[in-house]
Write an enzyme that holds these catalytic residues in place. Structure first.
Site, PDB file in Angstrom:
ATOM      1  N   ASP A 116       0.844  -1.197   0.000  1.00 35.54           N
ATOM      2  CA  ASP A 116       0.000   0.000   0.000  1.00 35.54           C
ATOM      3  C   ASP A 116       0.877   1.244   0.000  1.00 35.54           C
ATOM      4  O   ASP A 116       2.001   1.232   0.519  1.00 35.54           O
ATOM      5  CB  ASP A 116      -0.914  -0.007   1.229  1.00 35.54           C
ATOM      6  CG  ASP A 116      -2.011  -1.054   1.121  1.00 35.54           C
ATOM      7  OD1 ASP A 116      -2.756  -1.018   0.119  1.00 35.54           O
ATOM      8  OD2 ASP A 116      -2.122  -1.904   2.023  1.00 35.54           O
ATOM      9  N   GLU A 413     -13.747 -35.346  -4.759  1.00 36.26           N
ATOM     10  CA  GLU A 413     -13.668 -34.197  -3.861  1.00 36.26           C
ATOM     11  C   GLU A 413     -12.898 -33.019  -4.443  1.00 36.26           C
ATOM     12  O   GLU A 413     -12.778 -31.975  -3.817  1.00 36.26           O
ATOM     13  CB  GLU A 413     -13.019 -34.625  -2.533  1.00 36.26           C
ATOM     14  CG  GLU A 413     -11.507 -34.743  -2.559  1.00 36.26           C
ATOM     15  CD  GLU A 413     -11.026 -36.047  -3.181  1.00 36.26           C
ATOM     16  OE1 GLU A 413      -9.810 -36.272  -3.205  1.00 36.26           O
ATOM     17  OE2 GLU A 413     -11.878 -36.837  -3.634  1.00 36.26           O
ATOM     18  N   ASP A 467       0.219 -33.727  -2.114  1.00 42.18           N
ATOM     19  CA  ASP A 467      -0.473 -33.528  -3.389  1.00 42.18           C
ATOM     20  C   ASP A 467      -0.373 -32.045  -3.788  1.00 42.18           C
ATOM     21  O   ASP A 467      -0.929 -31.212  -3.110  1.00 42.18           O
ATOM     22  CB  ASP A 467      -1.928 -34.002  -3.303  1.00 42.18           C
ATOM     23  CG  ASP A 467      -2.656 -33.498  -2.049  1.00 42.18           C
ATOM     24  OD1 ASP A 467      -1.993 -33.275  -1.013  1.00 42.18           O
ATOM     25  OD2 ASP A 467      -3.877 -33.330  -2.111  1.00 42.18           O
ATOM     26  N   GLU A 669      -0.757 -21.485   4.524  1.00 42.90           N
ATOM     27  CA  GLU A 669      -0.543 -22.927   4.443  1.00 42.90           C
ATOM     28  C   GLU A 669       0.881 -23.297   4.047  1.00 42.90           C
ATOM     29  O   GLU A 669       1.449 -24.264   4.555  1.00 42.90           O
ATOM     30  CB  GLU A 669      -1.531 -23.488   3.418  1.00 42.90           C
ATOM     31  CG  GLU A 669      -1.401 -24.956   3.102  1.00 42.90           C
ATOM     32  CD  GLU A 669      -2.261 -25.364   1.918  1.00 42.90           C
ATOM     33  OE1 GLU A 669      -2.616 -26.541   1.839  1.00 42.90           O
ATOM     34  OE2 GLU A 669      -2.566 -24.495   1.061  1.00 42.90           O
TER      35      GLU A 669
END
Length: 794
Positions: A116, A413, A467, A669
């Site tokens: 910003d 899924e 994965d 994550e």
């Protein structure tokens, strides 16, 4: 699966004592400036007299951190502190929030970051002057903290607040550690029962014509079926469907058919006081979810979270998660990827024994602790036999195990578009629409062996937890991986030691835990032999002396892959490497993975070139993940490489802290560990969970939260101070080598270059690797004697 009714103990403490909680939260003018939001913006902002200053100064108590923040970030005015009086601001929440965002949030994402381009300053009126005298709040860090605090105050319904400046210029390491303990863990905690089933049983992946909450109950838990049926009948507005699973719920055809009506799988509960009408009542045991879109009980995430929760003294949550896993193994045959029907055929990396032993060590004073440990070991033994030592996961020729998840057809899924590029050519070949082909393929109306092979490996990649990665793509089901076999070796060693130390070297297997064809009495010697054999096989088939690494072994090609992965250090975590091998790994392998932010998942050389036709995979270079850091640190400590463990922990904590400071408190994550600026901006595949928030991050991400507080137990106090000043590893190292630092506070507490790890850190990392069986027995005997309060040798 067992048909025995679950014997659930009755816990009469159905509700927290609200009055007692209120008494503990009496409104005080001297409320802790670092209190959790529910206290700080809840109880503390009642009849608080804002015109009076506190006599005890948060700034003076934490003056080294405050002064360091000034030097590092240059955020405070020359009128910073008057005497010892802490500064507080009187703030109209809504008006200040609007002004702050209008001025500082120039990219309009409701975050204030280094990207910003506002003036990076806002005046706030002091509480002592009734808001008339103002001081400037300056810099990205303090302004983003202000935005976070205002967002929280608004959430708690506050129109006006008295805000301690100490919450704005707080040492960032202290702030993040505090947020993890006081906010992130509670906000990631879930339970499943009638109080919330309508919400938690809903599935964003329910693609059926009539999506509604469905609860699937195993045959061995009839009390849960009765309970949820009652809840459904008493609350028809929920539209809750309660369904019994078939006796063998992992049958592949059956699981495929369940995809037409996906739902939540029951996990462990405790019985509480009966309802007013005399009906048995139950409450779900709590568990911690990963965060983001992952909102169920996950497998290896839960283990990693446990390591952080134990640091924060939340063994209650850890104990519950172990009980959930025991329930899953007993009724579903394995620890599931997560508790949804489409995961019934899929597990994840197995960490139950280490998890249970760590929790036992914290609850061993409880009368129920030995039964807790026994149930966990019984469950682990069943998981070992039924999941990891049974075909197709077990490869009898090599004697090693593989990730080979069951299932038929397309994994349901995933995002709807995930397999479009794979399946569209087949749909065109059969002159079908995409949806028509998927259904025809899933039910065997068309035969495509190449597609079968593709999805065999795709499911294996997902079971591995990694994965996805080019290490595993199109070959995963053929690989006896270092990570899996290290986990199973650790399982074998843990079971042997536990049977020997706690169960008189003879563990009777109750009927409900028995596996056909296996022993009904387990002894330690059997498990010792299994561990020794696996270690020898890993040494023969996986170890590469020249490169100093363990590699995955291809059971079809009968050779190791040569793909360089950070999972090589799992062998050190498990104790499967010899001391000599560990030394070679630190010398030759470690430099190939160590980068700016810690350990990278794999080397760039092994990954190969990437581009439009070969996109990056999230478990490859240049990305780093918390589990790889945690297990490597623990493995290094196990073999005595304390300096290396501390350096790697420092790098990771620095990177997480830097992103936290520069980007409005973000914790995500995974990270691009090669990037010094904005390492949290990861575009590969599934994006990055934890970065999508407005105003304030409230959850972080489970295993990164854990890695942060766990890593802080490994670095020493000197390092923590440098990290609090957001000092890079290279700068810190140069300062140490030169015998001084630019930070006066760090200089005052300068320690020798030889770093030290406290004994409790060694304990947290697991027992050091003995050099002989005699050492093992001696260490175990001493450990048992101390645990039982007896003198050694008695």
């Amino acid at each position: 699966m067992s048909l025995q009714k679950s014997a659930l103990p009755i816990n009469l403490k159905t509700n927290n004592n609200v009055a007692a909680q209120d008494a503990q939260r009496k409104v005080s003018l001297n409320v802790d400036p670092f209190a959790a939001p529910d206290v700080y913006y809840g109880a503390s902002h009642g009849p608080r007299k804002v015109a009076k200053s506190r006599t005890m100064s948060a700034v003076s108590l934490h003056r080294p951190h405050a002064q360091r923040a000034v030097r590092q970030f240059g955020r405070r005015t020359s009128h910073d502190v008057q005497g010892n009086a802490p500064r507080r601001y009187l703030i109209n929440v809504e008006d200040t929030l609007k002004t702050l965002l209008a001025s500082e949030d120039t990219d309009h994402n409701i975050q204030i970051t280094i990207e910003d381009h506002g003036p990076k300053t806002i005046p706030l009126g002091t509480a002592a002057s009734g808001g008339y005298r103002t001081f400037d709040i300056r810099g990205t860090y303090m302004l983003s903290n202000l935005l976070q605090e205002l967002t929280l105050a608004k959430k708690y319904g506050r129109k006006q607040i008295v805000l301690d400046e100490a919450r704005l210029n707080e040492n960032p390491v202290n702030r993040l550690a505090r947020l993890i303990k006081d906010q992130f863990w509670p906000n990631l905690t879930r339970r499943i029962d009638g109080s919330n089933i309508a919400a938690v049983a809903k599935d964003p992946k329910d693609w059926t014509a009539n999506p509604h909450p469905r609860m699937y109950i195993p045959r061995g838990a009839p009390e849960q079926f009765e309970y949820y049926t009652r809840i459904s009948q008493e609350h028809p507005e929920m539209n809750l469907e309660v369904i019994y699973l078939k006796e063998n719920p992992t049958d592949e055809d059956y699981v495929r058919d369940l995809n037409e009506a996906p739902g939540l799988l029951a996990v462990a509960m405790e019985r509480v006081e009966d309802t007013p009408t005399g009906k048995p009542d139950y409450r779900g045991l709590p568990f911690v979810v990963p965060g983001g879109r992952f909102n169920e009980l996950y497998g290896w995430d839960s283990y990693m979270e446990t390591l952080g929760l134990l640091v924060n003294d939340r063994e209650d949550l850890c104990e519950s998660m172990v009980k959930h896993f025991c329930f899953c193994i007993r009724h579903y045959g394995k620890i599931l990827n997560a508790n949804r029907t489409y995961y019934l055929c899929r597990s994840q990396p197995p960490f139950l024994t280490d998890m249970a032993l760590r929790v036992y060590d914290r609850i061993k004073h409880k009368s129920s602790s030995m039964e807790f440990l026994k149930q966990a070991i019984l469950a682990a033994i069943k998981d070992y036999y039924c999941t990891w030592m049974s075909k197709p996961r077990y490869d009898p020729e090599s004697g090693l195990s593989r990730y080979v998840a069951g299932g038929i057809g397309v994994p349901p899924e995933t995002e709807a578009s995930h397999f479009v590029h794979i399946l569209t050519p087949y749909a065109e070949k059969h002159k079908m629409s995409f949806d028509e082909f998927v259904k025809a393929y899933n039910y065997g109306h068309v035969y495509e062996p190449e597609l079968d092979e593709y999805f065999l490996h795709d499911r294996a990649v997902r079971e591995s937890g990694h994965d996805t990665s080019y290490r595993l793509e199109k070959v995963a089901a053929h690989l006896a991986t270092v990570d899996l076999n290290s986990c199973i070796y650790k399982m074998e060693v843990d079971i042997a030691r536990t049977i020997r130390a706690f169960f008189g070297d003879k563990l009777q297997i109750p009927k409900e835990w028995q596996v056909p064809g296996q022993a009904t009495v387990e002894t330690s010697s059997t498990w010792d032999r299994r561990a020794k054999k696996r270690r020898q096989i890993m040494d023969k088939l996986m170890w590469d002396e020249d490169k100093g690494m363990f590699f995955d072994y291809n059971t079809v090609k009968k050779e190791h892959t040569g793909y360089e992965s950070a999972t090589t250090f799992w062998a050190m975590w498990a104790g499967a490497a010899t001391p000599r091998q560990a030394s070679i790994m630190v010398e030759r392998a470690l430099p190939r993975f160590e980068v700016h932010g810690g350990l990278v998942s794999g080397t760039e050389e092994s990954r190969g070139p990437v581009g439009i036709s070969r996109p990056n995979r999230q478990w490859d270079y240049p990305f780093g993940w918390a589990p790889q850091q945690i297990l490597a640190w623990t493995g290094l400590l196990r073999y005595g490489f304390e300096d290396d463990a501390q350096r790697l922990a420092y790098r990771w904590i620095y990177m997480v802290t830097k992103a936290f400071v520069d980007f409005n408190g973000v914790v995500v994550e995974k990270y691009d560990v090669t990037q010094q600026i904005s390492p949290h901006k990861v575009e590969a595949e599934y994006g990055n969970q934890g970065s999508d928030f407005k105003g304030v991050a409230t959850e972080g991400f489970g295993w990164v939260n854990a890695s942060y507080v766990y890593g802080l137990q490994i670095v020493n106090a000197h390092m923590k101070r440098a990290l609090g000043a957001v000092t890079t590893w290279d700068t810190f190292k140069k300062a140490m080598e030169g015998g001084h630092t630019d930070d006066a506070d760090i200089e005052e507490e300068h320690q020798p270059a030889k770093l030290h790890v406290a004994p409790h850190v060694h304990a947290a990392a697991g027992m050091p690797l003995p050099h002989s069986q005699e050492d093992t027995e001696a260490h175990q005997k001493k450990h048992n004697a101390e645990a039982n309060g007896k003198p050694v040798g008695s």
